[in-house]
Design an enzyme around this catalytic site. Structure first.
Site, PDB file in Angstrom:
ATOM      1  N   GLU A 127      40.110  24.477  40.520  1.00 49.41           N
ATOM      2  CA  GLU A 127      39.412  25.396  39.618  1.00 49.41           C
ATOM      3  C   GLU A 127      38.590  24.635  38.577  1.00 49.41           C
ATOM      4  O   GLU A 127      37.915  25.246  37.746  1.00 49.41           O
ATOM      5  CB  GLU A 127      40.426  26.324  38.927  1.00 49.41           C
ATOM      6  CG  GLU A 127      41.136  27.241  39.932  1.00 49.41           C
ATOM      7  CD  GLU A 127      42.341  27.965  39.347  1.00 49.41           C
ATOM      8  OE1 GLU A 127      42.412  29.186  39.514  1.00 49.41           O
ATOM      9  OE2 GLU A 127      43.213  27.312  38.746  1.00 49.41           O
ATOM     10  N   ASP A 135      41.164  36.846  46.243  1.00 46.75           N
ATOM     11  CA  ASP A 135      41.958  37.622  47.210  1.00 46.75           C
ATOM     12  C   ASP A 135      42.139  39.030  46.659  1.00 46.75           C
ATOM     13  O   ASP A 135      41.809  39.293  45.512  1.00 46.75           O
ATOM     14  CB  ASP A 135      43.324  36.953  47.438  1.00 46.75           C
ATOM     15  CG  ASP A 135      44.114  36.818  46.142  1.00 46.75           C
ATOM     16  OD1 ASP A 135      44.057  35.735  45.533  1.00 46.75           O
ATOM     17  OD2 ASP A 135      44.744  37.807  45.728  1.00 46.75           O
TER      18      ASP A 135
HETATM   19  N1  ADE Z   1      45.672  34.353  41.365  1.00 46.61           N
HETATM   20  C1  ADE Z   1      44.864  34.495  42.426  1.00 46.61           C
HETATM   21  N2  ADE Z   1      45.322  35.455  43.247  1.00 46.61           N
HETATM   22  C2  ADE Z   1      46.454  35.944  42.686  1.00 46.61           C
HETATM   23  C3  ADE Z   1      47.397  36.938  43.052  1.00 46.61           C
HETATM   24  N3  ADE Z   1      47.251  37.628  44.181  1.00 46.61           N
HETATM   25  N4  ADE Z   1      48.453  37.143  42.236  1.00 46.61           N
HETATM   26  C4  ADE Z   1      48.590  36.433  41.099  1.00 46.61           C
HETATM   27  N5  ADE Z   1      47.745  35.487  40.697  1.00 46.61           N
HETATM   28  C5  ADE Z   1      46.681  35.238  41.484  1.00 46.61           C
END
Ligand code: ADE
Length: 251
Positions: free
Chosen positions: A13, A218
Site C-alpha cells: 500500500e 474486494d
Molecule cells: N481490507 C480490504 N478488504 C477488507 C475486508 N474485506 N475486510 C476488512 N478489511 C479489508
C-alpha cells in the site's frame, strides 16, 4: 512547518513512495521502521503500521509523539460495504467508526468510552485535497499507470471516487453475514477496513488533522481473500503512489 506522517498497513500500500524519498533517515521503534525524508519537497515520515486497530493506534501515537508530525495521511485498501462500489473505486473518509466497539450497557453502542463520540471526522481541507488528488489520478495517470491486461482482469473501467463513512474493526470481512451485521446497524457505510477509525481516534485525542483514502480491493464477501491479495499485489501501489503524489503537489 508541515511534517506529514504517511501510514499504510502493508508494504504494497506504500511501495514506490519510500524508494523516491530524499535525505532518508530510518528509525526503528516498537518494531516498526519510520522512514523520514522529503517527498516532492515536503517533509514526510512513512511507516507501515501492520494490520489492525492496536497496530494502527500505536503507530499513529508514535508518529505524533516521537516524530512530531503535524498532519497524518493513511493510504490503503478496503472492502466495499455499499453495493454501488466496485473494485478499483476510491473512498475518502468523511467519518470513521469502530464497528466492533460495544461497551453496552455502560456506554451507547459504538461510542468510544469517555470521548462521548462514536464517529470521528477527518480534516475537511485535507480530505478535499485527497478527493481532488484521487479524481485527478483517475482522469489522468490511471490509464497509463495500470496495464490494460490488469484493467481487464480486475474489471477496472472508469473508477469512481466517493466520500463518506468508513467502518473499522479487528475483523477481515469475507462473508455476507459478517458484512450484514455491520451495515444493519450502521447506515451509509461505504467501506470496511481494519485501521482507519483507530488512526482517527488517536488523531482526535492529540488534535492532529488527518485524512484517509482507501481503494476498494474486494467486495467484503466470499471472494475477498483472493481479490484482496491479488489487488494488493498488482494494483494497490499504483493508486497509493499517484494519489499521494498529487496530494503533495497541492501543498
Ligand atoms: N481490507 C480490504 N478488504 C477488507 C475486508 N474485506 N475486510 C476488512 N478489511 C479489508
Amino acid at each position: 512547518p508541515v511534517r506529514l506522517g504517511i501510514i499504510s498497513a502493508l508494504r504494497e500500500e506504500q511501495t514506490g513512495l519510500i524508494e523516491i524519498m530524499q535525505d532518508v533517515v530510518t528509525t526503528t521503534r516498537g518494531m516498526r521502521d519510520y522512514v523520514s525524508g522529503r517527498l516532492w519537497g515536503i517533509e514526510c515520515v512513512c511507516v507501515l503500521s501492520r494490520i489492525g486497530k492496536v497496530a494502527a493506534a500505536a503507530t499513529t501515537a508514535t508518529l505524533i509523539e516521537k516524530f512530531g508530525v503535524s498532519h497524518i495521511l493513511f493510504t490503503g485498501v478496503a472492502g466495499a460495504a455499499d453495493s454501488r462500489l466496485r473494485v478499483g473505486d476510491i473512498v475518502v473518509a468523511r467519518q470513521l467508526v469502530q464497528h466492533d466497539m460495544n461497551a453496552e450497557p455502560l456506554f451507547p453502542r459504538y461510542e468510544i468510552p469517555l470521548t462521548g463520540l462514536s464517529h470521528f471526522y477527518s480534516d475537511q481541507i485535507l480530505s478535499k485535497q485527497l478527493l481532488n488528488a484521487a479524481e485527478e489520478f483517475i482522469r489522468t495517470d490511471f490509464h497509463s499507470a495500470i496495464a490494460d491486461y490488469d484493467k481487464q482482469r480486475f474489471r477496472l473501467l472508469q473508477p469512481l471516487v466517493y466520500e463518506g463513512l468508513i467502518a473499522s474493526g479487528d475483523e477481515f470481512i469475507a462473508h455476507d453475514e459478517q458484512l450484514r451485521k455491520i451495515t444493519d446497524r450502521l447506515q451509509d457505510v461505504l467501506a470496511v477496513e481494519m485501521e482507519g477509525a483507530a488512526v482517527a481516534q488517536v488523531c482526535f485525542e492529540f488534535g492532529i488533522p488527518f485524512a484517509i483514502v482507501r481503494t476498494i480491493s474486494d467486495s467484503a464477501n466470499e471472494d475477498s481473500p483472493v481479490d484482496f491479495v491479488q489487488f494488493l499485489e498488482k494494483i494497490a501501489a499504483h493508486y497509493a503512489y499517484s494519489i499521494v503524489k498529487r496530494f503533495i503537489a497541492l501543498h
